[in-house]
Design a protein around this motif. Sequence first.
Motif, short mmCIF file in Angstrom:
data_model
loop_
_atom_site.label_atom_id
_atom_site.label_comp_id
_atom_site.label_asym_id
_atom_site.label_seq_id
_atom_site.Cartn_x
_atom_site.Cartn_y
_atom_site.Cartn_z
N MET A 83 0.61 -1.28 -0.06
CA MET A 83 0.14 0.08 -0.06
C MET A 83 0.83 1.37 -0.09
SD MET A 83 -3.09 -0.72 -0.28
CE MET A 83 -3.72 0.80 -0.07
N ARG A 84 1.89 1.20 0.87
CA ARG A 84 2.87 2.29 0.97
C ARG A 84 3.60 2.76 -0.61
NH1 ARG A 84 4.84 4.77 5.67
NH2 ARG A 84 3.81 3.65 7.40
N ILE A 85 3.85 1.40 -1.13
CA ILE A 85 4.44 1.78 -2.62
C ILE A 85 3.42 2.26 -3.75
CG2 ILE A 85 5.47 0.26 -4.56
CD1 ILE A 85 7.21 0.68 -2.39
N ILE A 86 2.17 1.76 -3.60
CA ILE A 86 1.17 2.29 -4.52
C ILE A 86 0.98 3.52 -4.04
CG2 ILE A 86 -1.17 1.96 -5.08
CD1 ILE A 86 -0.85 -0.86 -4.69
N VAL A 122 12.33 1.27 -5.94
CA VAL A 122 13.89 1.51 -5.90
C VAL A 122 14.03 2.57 -4.82
CG1 VAL A 122 15.70 2.49 -7.14
CG2 VAL A 122 14.03 0.72 -8.35
N LEU A 123 13.01 3.38 -4.71
CA LEU A 123 13.54 4.47 -3.90
C LEU A 123 13.18 4.07 -2.41
CD1 LEU A 123 14.10 7.57 -3.10
CD2 LEU A 123 11.41 7.80 -3.09
N ALA A 124 12.38 3.14 -2.11
CA ALA A 124 12.10 2.30 -0.90
C ALA A 124 13.39 1.53 -0.63
CB ALA A 124 10.97 1.53 -0.98
N ILE A 125 13.95 0.79 -1.37
CA ILE A 125 15.27 0.02 -1.31
C ILE A 125 16.37 0.92 -0.94
CG2 ILE A 125 16.74 -1.46 -2.61
CD1 ILE A 125 14.49 -2.70 -3.96
N ILE A 175 18.54 1.00 2.55
CA ILE A 175 19.90 0.37 2.53
C ILE A 175 21.03 1.74 2.60
CG2 ILE A 175 21.73 -0.72 1.05
CD1 ILE A 175 19.78 -2.31 0.02
N LEU A 176 20.90 2.71 1.73
CA LEU A 176 22.03 3.61 1.55
C LEU A 176 21.58 4.79 2.58
CD1 LEU A 176 22.47 4.10 -2.35
CD2 LEU A 176 24.02 2.72 -0.44
N ARG A 177 20.41 5.12 2.90
CA ARG A 177 20.03 6.53 3.52
C ARG A 177 20.63 6.35 5.02
NH1 ARG A 177 16.16 10.82 4.10
NH2 ARG A 177 15.66 11.02 6.52
N PRO A 178 20.64 5.24 5.69
CA PRO A 178 21.32 5.16 6.92
C PRO A 178 22.89 5.44 6.87
CG PRO A 178 19.79 3.48 6.84
CD PRO A 178 19.99 4.06 5.51
N ASN A 213 18.22 13.39 0.77
CA ASN A 213 16.88 13.09 0.29
C ASN A 213 16.96 13.27 -1.27
OD1 ASN A 213 15.65 12.04 2.52
ND2 ASN A 213 14.30 13.89 2.73
N ALA A 214 17.31 14.47 -1.70
CA ALA A 214 17.57 14.95 -3.21
C ALA A 214 18.46 14.00 -3.72
CB ALA A 214 17.86 16.43 -3.20
N ALA A 215 19.70 13.65 -3.37
CA ALA A 215 20.55 12.83 -3.81
C ALA A 215 20.06 11.49 -4.04
CB ALA A 215 21.75 12.66 -2.88
N LEU A 216 19.25 10.78 -3.07
CA LEU A 216 18.68 9.69 -3.58
C LEU A 216 17.71 9.81 -4.50
CD1 LEU A 216 17.97 8.39 0.34
CD2 LEU A 216 19.70 7.57 -1.34
N ILE A 217 16.73 10.79 -4.59
CA ILE A 217 15.88 10.86 -5.82
C ILE A 217 16.93 10.90 -7.04
CG2 ILE A 217 14.36 12.57 -6.87
CD1 ILE A 217 12.82 11.29 -4.68
#
Length: 118
Positions: free
Chosen positions: A5-8, A38-41, A45-48, A70-74
């Motif tokens: 549901m969060r992905i959708i 991909v953003l959730a993954i 993994i990378l955000r922490p 956040n912008a870098a992850l986008i």
Amino acid sequence: MNFIMRIIVTSIIAFGLSYILTGVHIDSFWAAIIFAIVLAILNAILRPIFIILTLPITLFTFGLFLFVINAALILLTAEFVKGFRVDGFWWALLFSLLLSIITSVLYREDRSNKEQSR
């Protein structure tokens, strides 16, 4: 089920924001779903890792550097997902801010509904 549901929800919001923001382009709804996955993954993994590596600058800027992360992850997600493009850092920053605000408002409402049903 909650993850799906969060992905959708995230993909619907991202797809809608691509119509509003001229610097963000999502070709199809399937690309938006892949973007959300991909953003959730990457967030898991990378955000922490990014937060730990940039802790001194994050503390120095009173947490405002988290917006840059956040912008870098986008932007990194845009490299992995075909059909999703961002025209630059500032568009990625604005997109990530709006995506975060809208999803947090929707998830907060979902949490308050769960607490009322108890």
